[in-house]
Design a protein around this motif. Structure first.
Motif, PDB file in Angstrom:
ATOM      1  N   PRO A  42       0.938  -0.874   0.075  1.00  0.00           N
ATOM      2  CA  PRO A  42       0.041   0.141   0.201  1.00  0.00           C
ATOM      3  C   PRO A  42       1.054   0.959   0.125  1.00  0.00           C
ATOM      4  CG  PRO A  42      -0.157  -1.263   2.146  1.00  0.00           C
ATOM      5  CD  PRO A  42       0.426  -2.217   1.129  1.00  0.00           C
ATOM      6  N   ALA A  43       0.765   1.976  -0.311  1.00  0.00           N
ATOM      7  CA  ALA A  43       1.122   3.596  -1.292  1.00  0.00           C
ATOM      8  C   ALA A  43       1.096   4.596  -0.004  1.00  0.00           C
ATOM      9  CB  ALA A  43       1.625   4.420  -2.184  1.00  0.00           C
ATOM     10  N   ASP A  44       1.495   5.418   0.647  1.00  0.00           N
ATOM     11  CA  ASP A  44       1.209   6.461   1.969  1.00  0.00           C
ATOM     12  C   ASP A  44       0.444   6.950   1.269  1.00  0.00           C
ATOM     13  OD1 ASP A  44       3.147   8.967   1.090  1.00  0.00           O
ATOM     14  OD2 ASP A  44       3.817   7.509  -0.031  1.00  0.00           O
ATOM     15  N   LEU A  45      -0.200   7.690   2.154  1.00  0.00           N
ATOM     16  CA  LEU A  45      -1.365   8.817   2.071  1.00  0.00           C
ATOM     17  C   LEU A  45      -0.603   9.970   1.125  1.00  0.00           C
ATOM     18  CD1 LEU A  45      -3.966   9.052   2.239  1.00  0.00           C
ATOM     19  CD2 LEU A  45      -3.663  10.549   4.933  1.00  0.00           C
ATOM     20  N   GLY A  46       0.052  10.071   1.091  1.00  0.00           N
ATOM     21  CA  GLY A  46       0.863  11.492   0.112  1.00  0.00           C
ATOM     22  C   GLY A  46       0.531  11.123  -1.219  1.00  0.00           C
ATOM     23  N   SER A  47       1.261   9.996  -1.713  1.00  0.00           N
ATOM     24  CA  SER A  47       1.106   9.324  -2.828  1.00  0.00           C
ATOM     25  C   SER A  47      -0.170   9.088  -3.361  1.00  0.00           C
ATOM     26  CB  SER A  47       2.089   8.293  -3.109  1.00  0.00           C
ATOM     27  OG  SER A  47       3.792   8.420  -2.586  1.00  0.00           O
ATOM     28  N   ILE A  49      -2.727  10.552  -2.473  1.00  0.00           N
ATOM     29  CA  ILE A  49      -3.239  11.595  -2.677  1.00  0.00           C
ATOM     30  C   ILE A  49      -3.094  12.558  -4.110  1.00  0.00           C
ATOM     31  CG2 ILE A  49      -3.670  14.175  -2.079  1.00  0.00           C
ATOM     32  CD1 ILE A  49      -3.795  13.160   0.459  1.00  0.00           C
ATOM     33  N   LEU A  50      -1.459  12.301  -4.414  1.00  0.00           N
ATOM     34  CA  LEU A  50      -1.003  12.597  -5.637  1.00  0.00           C
ATOM     35  C   LEU A  50      -1.911  11.141  -6.661  1.00  0.00           C
ATOM     36  CD1 LEU A  50       2.233  12.683  -4.587  1.00  0.00           C
ATOM     37  CD2 LEU A  50       1.368  14.785  -5.975  1.00  0.00           C
ATOM     38  N   TYR A  91      -3.712  18.830   2.610  1.00  0.00           N
ATOM     39  CA  TYR A  91      -5.184  18.510   2.392  1.00  0.00           C
ATOM     40  C   TYR A  91      -6.289  18.698   4.029  1.00  0.00           C
ATOM     41  CZ  TYR A  91      -3.021  14.541   4.463  1.00  0.00           C
ATOM     42  OH  TYR A  91      -2.877  13.610   5.229  1.00  0.00           O
ATOM     43  N   GLU A  92      -7.087  18.128   3.694  1.00  0.00           N
ATOM     44  CA  GLU A  92      -8.252  18.180   5.190  1.00  0.00           C
ATOM     45  C   GLU A  92      -9.222  17.315   5.761  1.00  0.00           C
ATOM     46  OE1 GLU A  92      -9.717  22.648   5.211  1.00  0.00           O
ATOM     47  OE2 GLU A  92      -7.667  23.264   5.734  1.00  0.00           O
ATOM     48  N   GLU A  95      -5.630  15.600   9.961  1.00  0.00           N
ATOM     49  CA  GLU A  95      -5.404  14.217  10.424  1.00  0.00           C
ATOM     50  C   GLU A  95      -5.813  13.318  10.548  1.00  0.00           C
ATOM     51  OE1 GLU A  95      -9.621  15.505  11.683  1.00  0.00           O
ATOM     52  OE2 GLU A  95      -7.244  16.095  11.720  1.00  0.00           O
ATOM     53  N   VAL A  96      -6.779  12.491   9.321  1.00  0.00           N
ATOM     54  CA  VAL A  96      -6.715  10.844   8.556  1.00  0.00           C
ATOM     55  C   VAL A  96      -5.331  11.176   7.389  1.00  0.00           C
ATOM     56  CG1 VAL A  96      -9.020  11.922   8.382  1.00  0.00           C
ATOM     57  CG2 VAL A  96      -7.155  12.258   6.521  1.00  0.00           C
ATOM     58  N   THR A  97      -5.675   9.283   8.259  1.00  0.00           N
ATOM     59  CA  THR A  97      -4.670   8.187   7.124  1.00  0.00           C
ATOM     60  C   THR A  97      -5.281   8.114   6.411  1.00  0.00           C
ATOM     61  OG1 THR A  97      -5.601   7.225   8.678  1.00  0.00           O
ATOM     62  CG2 THR A  97      -3.521   8.767  10.101  1.00  0.00           C
ATOM     63  N   ALA A  98      -6.182   7.504   6.392  1.00  0.00           N
ATOM     64  CA  ALA A  98      -7.032   6.670   4.867  1.00  0.00           C
ATOM     65  C   ALA A  98      -7.073   7.830   3.524  1.00  0.00           C
ATOM     66  CB  ALA A  98      -7.660   5.974   4.970  1.00  0.00           C
TER      67      ALA A  98
END
Length: 191
Positions: A42-47, A49-50, A91-92, A95-98
């Motif tokens: 699984p990719a990290d959240l930042g990736s 979102i990109l 992003y808003e 604090e979210v992780t998913a």
């Protein structure tokens, strides 16, 4: 001196160890091969979102980017592909992780309309800070544009939270993202 029986016993044991090691290595290779093709890490959240931002922009009709006056030049618009580079400022809720919990993304986009054989330097481009609303399907795209009454910088500060507006006023794409954008554009335009 080692007796013949001891030597045979050592050989048998070594042979057994080689067989065990080979089975372990081949079993590991089979496990990697079977898991690698079906499910990537699984990719990290930042990736994520990109990827979501890029995919959304590339699937959107150029008019959905809300850039006034932009159009696909001569040629068949159906053959044109939108190729984008993106940067996420934030992003808003923060604090979210998913990815499913992300509602709003603040970022920057630079997209080129890749018409066949049209070089990047003369391609129609859509660029600037944007807000992506991930709470709707498809996600909403709102770009920062000046109006008759409001200058661009003022409009940016109206639309973006201060910390992201500051980033948006001085940062666009990272060099690696720009390089990848140009490579993908050239491939799509057949150059």
């Amino acid at each position: 001196m080692i007796s013949r029986e001891s030597f045979a016993g050592l050989f048998r044991n070594r042979f057994l160890w080689v067989a065990v090691i080979m089975l372990a290595v081949s079993g590991g290779a089979v496990a990697l091969a079977s898991s690698g093709g079906s499910e990537a890490a699984p990719a990290d959240l930042g990736s994520r979102i990109l990827d979501r931002m890029r995919t959304t922009l590339e699937r959107a009709d150029p008019g959905q980017h809300n850039h006034g006056g932009q159009h696909v030049a001569a040629g068949d618009p159906a053959k044109a592909e939108v190729i984008c580079g993106v940067r996420v400022y934030g992003y808003e809720p923060a604090e979210v992780t998913a990815l499913a919990d992300v509602r709003t993304v603040y970022g920057f986009h630079l997209c080129g309309i890749a018409e066949p054989k049209r070089p990047w330097d003369v391609a129609v481009k859509l660029a600037g800070p944007l807000i992506m609303d991930l709470s709707t399907e498809p996600p909403g795209i709102q770009v920062v544009e000046a109006t008759a009454d409001v200058m661009y910088v003022d409009r940016l500060r109206q639309m973006f939270p201060q910390k992201y507006a500051d980033l948006a006023s001085r940062e666009a794409l990272a060099e690696s993202e720009m390089t990848e954008l140009r490579r993908r554009y050239d491939d799509a335009a057949g150059l």
